[in-house]
Design a protein around this motif. Structure first.
Motif, PDB file in Angstrom:
ATOM      1  N   ASP A   1     -15.185  -6.965  -5.085  1.00  0.00           N
ATOM      2  CA  ASP A   1     -16.101  -6.893  -4.104  1.00  0.00           C
ATOM      3  C   ASP A   1     -15.534  -6.946  -3.330  1.00  0.00           C
ATOM      4  O   ASP A   1     -15.233  -7.553  -1.714  1.00  0.00           O
ATOM      5  N   SER A   2     -13.817  -7.717  -3.275  1.00  0.00           N
ATOM      6  CA  SER A   2     -12.609  -7.803  -2.053  1.00  0.00           C
ATOM      7  C   SER A   2     -12.266  -6.433  -1.758  1.00  0.00           C
ATOM      8  O   SER A   2     -11.646  -6.842  -0.984  1.00  0.00           O
ATOM      9  N   TYR A   3     -13.044  -5.668  -2.147  1.00  0.00           N
ATOM     10  CA  TYR A   3     -11.968  -4.905  -1.655  1.00  0.00           C
ATOM     11  C   TYR A   3     -14.272  -3.797  -0.879  1.00  0.00           C
ATOM     12  O   TYR A   3     -13.232  -2.524  -0.467  1.00  0.00           O
ATOM     13  N   GLY A   4     -14.520  -4.053  -0.622  1.00  0.00           N
ATOM     14  CA  GLY A   4     -16.269  -4.112   0.205  1.00  0.00           C
ATOM     15  C   GLY A   4     -16.780  -3.587  -1.110  1.00  0.00           C
ATOM     16  O   GLY A   4     -18.307  -3.008  -0.671  1.00  0.00           O
ATOM     17  N   GLY A   5     -16.894  -3.477  -2.458  1.00  0.00           N
ATOM     18  CA  GLY A   5     -17.973  -3.475  -3.297  1.00  0.00           C
ATOM     19  C   GLY A   5     -18.278  -1.974  -3.938  1.00  0.00           C
ATOM     20  O   GLY A   5     -18.606  -2.093  -3.761  1.00  0.00           O
ATOM     21  N   ARG A   6     -17.413  -0.426  -3.331  1.00  0.00           N
ATOM     22  CA  ARG A   6     -17.902   0.606  -3.372  1.00  0.00           C
ATOM     23  C   ARG A   6     -16.001   0.671  -4.298  1.00  0.00           C
ATOM     24  O   ARG A   6     -15.733   0.332  -3.704  1.00  0.00           O
ATOM     25  N   SER A   7     -16.140   1.275  -5.727  1.00  0.00           N
ATOM     26  CA  SER A   7     -15.186   1.845  -5.868  1.00  0.00           C
ATOM     27  C   SER A   7     -14.430   2.808  -5.330  1.00  0.00           C
ATOM     28  O   SER A   7     -14.944   4.047  -4.487  1.00  0.00           O
ATOM     29  N   LEU A   8     -12.968   2.361  -4.662  1.00  0.00           N
ATOM     30  CA  LEU A   8     -12.039   3.615  -4.084  1.00  0.00           C
ATOM     31  C   LEU A   8     -11.952   4.669  -4.750  1.00  0.00           C
ATOM     32  O   LEU A   8     -11.973   5.519  -3.990  1.00  0.00           O
ATOM     33  N   HIS A   9     -12.282   5.278  -6.202  1.00  0.00           N
ATOM     34  CA  HIS A   9     -12.291   6.170  -6.555  1.00  0.00           C
ATOM     35  C   HIS A   9     -13.903   7.190  -6.383  1.00  0.00           C
ATOM     36  O   HIS A   9     -13.913   8.590  -5.940  1.00  0.00           O
ATOM     37  N   GLU A  10     -15.000   6.659  -5.379  1.00  0.00           N
ATOM     38  CA  GLU A  10     -16.132   6.676  -5.209  1.00  0.00           C
ATOM     39  C   GLU A  10     -15.975   7.115  -3.654  1.00  0.00           C
ATOM     40  O   GLU A  10     -16.864   7.613  -3.194  1.00  0.00           O
ATOM     41  N   LEU A  50       0.689  -1.159   0.010  1.00  0.00           N
ATOM     42  CA  LEU A  50       0.094   0.366  -0.256  1.00  0.00           C
ATOM     43  C   LEU A  50       0.799   1.217   0.050  1.00  0.00           C
ATOM     44  O   LEU A  50       1.491   1.778   0.896  1.00  0.00           O
ATOM     45  N   ARG A  51       0.544   1.966  -1.056  1.00  0.00           N
ATOM     46  CA  ARG A  51       1.461   3.408  -1.019  1.00  0.00           C
ATOM     47  C   ARG A  51       0.297   4.684  -1.260  1.00  0.00           C
ATOM     48  O   ARG A  51      -0.217   4.532  -2.583  1.00  0.00           O
ATOM     49  N   ALA A  52       0.906   5.521  -0.367  1.00  0.00           N
ATOM     50  CA  ALA A  52      -0.394   6.892  -0.259  1.00  0.00           C
ATOM     51  C   ALA A  52      -0.164   7.325  -1.785  1.00  0.00           C
ATOM     52  O   ALA A  52      -1.175   7.695  -2.241  1.00  0.00           O
ATOM     53  N   GLU A  53       0.886   7.821  -2.371  1.00  0.00           N
ATOM     54  CA  GLU A  53       1.112   8.140  -3.486  1.00  0.00           C
ATOM     55  C   GLU A  53       0.349   7.555  -5.052  1.00  0.00           C
ATOM     56  O   GLU A  53      -0.200   8.295  -5.985  1.00  0.00           O
ATOM     57  N   SER A  54       0.617   6.088  -4.916  1.00  0.00           N
ATOM     58  CA  SER A  54      -0.033   6.344  -6.239  1.00  0.00           C
ATOM     59  C   SER A  54      -1.376   4.878  -5.800  1.00  0.00           C
ATOM     60  O   SER A  54      -1.510   4.156  -6.881  1.00  0.00           O
ATOM     61  N   LEU A  55      -2.223   5.173  -4.776  1.00  0.00           N
ATOM     62  CA  LEU A  55      -3.086   4.672  -4.657  1.00  0.00           C
ATOM     63  C   LEU A  55      -4.750   4.718  -5.722  1.00  0.00           C
ATOM     64  O   LEU A  55      -5.471   3.878  -5.885  1.00  0.00           O
ATOM     65  N   TYR A  56      -4.016   5.784  -6.358  1.00  0.00           N
ATOM     66  CA  TYR A  56      -4.931   6.151  -6.949  1.00  0.00           C
ATOM     67  C   TYR A  56      -5.131   5.571  -8.236  1.00  0.00           C
ATOM     68  O   TYR A  56      -5.613   4.737  -9.148  1.00  0.00           O
ATOM     69  N   ASN A  57      -3.739   5.199  -8.990  1.00  0.00           N
ATOM     70  CA  ASN A  57      -3.414   4.145  -9.903  1.00  0.00           C
ATOM     71  C   ASN A  57      -3.873   2.622  -9.266  1.00  0.00           C
ATOM     72  O   ASN A  57      -4.528   1.877 -10.170  1.00  0.00           O
ATOM     73  N   GLU A  80     -11.183   7.330   3.264  1.00  0.00           N
ATOM     74  CA  GLU A  80     -12.168   6.016   3.128  1.00  0.00           C
ATOM     75  C   GLU A  80     -11.879   4.482   2.451  1.00  0.00           C
ATOM     76  O   GLU A  80     -11.718   3.434   3.142  1.00  0.00           O
ATOM     77  N   SER A  81     -11.044   5.263   1.592  1.00  0.00           N
ATOM     78  CA  SER A  81     -10.059   4.046   0.525  1.00  0.00           C
ATOM     79  C   SER A  81      -9.736   3.292   0.938  1.00  0.00           C
ATOM     80  O   SER A  81      -9.362   1.820   1.503  1.00  0.00           O
ATOM     81  N   PHE A  82      -8.506   4.169   2.287  1.00  0.00           N
ATOM     82  CA  PHE A  82      -6.929   3.144   2.683  1.00  0.00           C
ATOM     83  C   PHE A  82      -8.181   2.181   3.761  1.00  0.00           C
ATOM     84  O   PHE A  82      -7.740   1.130   4.087  1.00  0.00           O
ATOM     85  N   LEU A  83      -9.508   2.384   4.728  1.00  0.00           N
ATOM     86  CA  LEU A  83     -10.153   1.898   5.043  1.00  0.00           C
ATOM     87  C   LEU A  83     -10.570   0.858   4.781  1.00  0.00           C
ATOM     88  O   LEU A  83     -10.375  -0.405   5.438  1.00  0.00           O
ATOM     89  N   ALA A  84     -10.890   0.756   3.644  1.00  0.00           N
ATOM     90  CA  ALA A  84     -11.793  -0.219   3.002  1.00  0.00           C
ATOM     91  C   ALA A  84     -10.651  -1.825   2.543  1.00  0.00           C
ATOM     92  O   ALA A  84     -11.357  -2.287   2.688  1.00  0.00           O
ATOM     93  N   ILE A  85      -9.670  -1.185   2.289  1.00  0.00           N
ATOM     94  CA  ILE A  85      -8.815  -1.273   2.010  1.00  0.00           C
ATOM     95  C   ILE A  85      -8.152  -2.769   3.418  1.00  0.00           C
ATOM     96  O   ILE A  85      -8.458  -3.891   3.326  1.00  0.00           O
ATOM     97  N   PHE A  86      -7.972  -1.853   4.512  1.00  0.00           N
ATOM     98  CA  PHE A  86      -7.513  -2.332   5.631  1.00  0.00           C
ATOM     99  C   PHE A  86      -8.776  -3.378   6.216  1.00  0.00           C
ATOM    100  O   PHE A  86      -8.255  -4.401   6.329  1.00  0.00           O
ATOM    101  N   MET A  87     -10.302  -2.786   6.190  1.00  0.00           N
ATOM    102  CA  MET A  87     -10.985  -3.242   6.615  1.00  0.00           C
ATOM    103  C   MET A  87     -11.967  -5.031   5.758  1.00  0.00           C
ATOM    104  O   MET A  87     -12.156  -5.617   6.643  1.00  0.00           O
ATOM    105  N   ASN A  88     -11.031  -4.708   4.402  1.00  0.00           N
ATOM    106  CA  ASN A  88     -11.781  -6.092   3.490  1.00  0.00           C
ATOM    107  C   ASN A  88     -10.705  -6.666   2.886  1.00  0.00           C
ATOM    108  O   ASN A  88     -10.710  -7.925   2.608  1.00  0.00           O
ATOM    109  N   LYS A  89     -10.051  -6.139   2.038  1.00  0.00           N
ATOM    110  CA  LYS A  89      -8.599  -6.807   2.247  1.00  0.00           C
ATOM    111  C   LYS A  89      -7.558  -7.233   2.266  1.00  0.00           C
ATOM    112  O   LYS A  89      -7.191  -8.949   2.242  1.00  0.00           O
TER     113      LYS A  89
END
Length: 249
Positions: free
Chosen positions: A134-143, A108-115, A148-157
């Protein structure tokens, strides 16, 4: 310090000095790299801390890539490339693994999570079948917001029995969310996970089942209270007005 557990996924990283032809070019010119011989990892959590430009993200990136992760992050299945900006230090690093292999992992890299988020969305549009998101919580990380996207990865992936390499995860997390991260990290450690984390956060690095490497002129093991991050933060919070007066004078 419990650094001799052969069951951990990654035991140490060693610099292949015999392959380096010159210490005058980047990243070999960094004092941290010059002093690096062997870096032993804690079976639970290893922190790498240091000032901006000290090389902590550089060494973490090299370890991740040498282990088999995509330089831009994600699982070992990610092979996209947006921009080749990583150093070639990984080619001079030898990874010493334990007898057990992780069931999953993530860089997990803060600077390239967008990519990473963009690649997930792209693959889900191109291929039918189960969706990666779906393995990241079912909601696009871009949304979601960055945090929130960081936590979605921590909690789901992150699901346990994994190797998780995190580069400055606090970049997107509020102090409260950093404490949420510590709690989740502990749950994953109890499920057989191992973490390597480069961070500036005195909150995150307070996690007790760990070892802290601090980079100054060289890489060395320190106690939590000995880190510059802890000392500066404590001094500021205990003497806020005095520190502000000095900074604004």
């Amino acid at each position: 310090m419990g650094l001799e557990n052969i069951n951990q996924y990654i035991r140490s990283a060693e610099l292949r000095n015999d392959k380096i032809t010159s210490f005058d070019r980047y990243p070999f010119c960094l004092p941290m790299v010059k002093s690096l011989k062997e870096m032993k990892f804690h079976p639970n959590v290893t922190f790498i801390v240091g000032e901006n430009g000290s090389g902590k993200s550089t060494i973490l990136e090299a370890i991740a890539v040498a282990y088999g992760f995509n330089p831009e992050g994600g699982t070992k299945n990610f092979n996209f490339s947006t921009a080749s900006t990583h150093s070639d230090l990984y080619d001079f690093i030898r990874i010493v693994k334990g007898v057990k292999r992780p069931r999953n992992g993530f860089f997990l890299r803060a600077e390239s999570l967008y990519n990473v988020a963009s690649n997930i969305d792209k693959l889900d549009k191109e291929f039918s079948g189960p969706k990666i998101i779906d393995s990241y919580g079912g909601r696009s990380l871009h949304e979601q917001s960055h945090g929130e996207s960081f936590l979605a990865i921590f909690m789901n992936k992150f699901t346990g029995n994994g190797l998780y390499i995190l580069d400055e995860p606090e970049a997107a997390l509020s102090p409260t969310r950093q404490m949420t991260m510590i709690s989740r990290m502990h749950e994953l450690v109890e499920k057989g996970s191992q973490f390597l984390i480069a961070t500036h956060s005195p909150i995150i690095m307070a996690y007790p089942n760990s070892i802290i490497y601090e980079i100054k002129e060289e890489l060395k093991v320190v106690k939590y209270e000995e880190t510059e991050h802890y000392q500066v933060t404590k001094a500021f919070l205990n003497n806020t007005q005095k520190m502000i007066d000095i900074l604004l004078d």
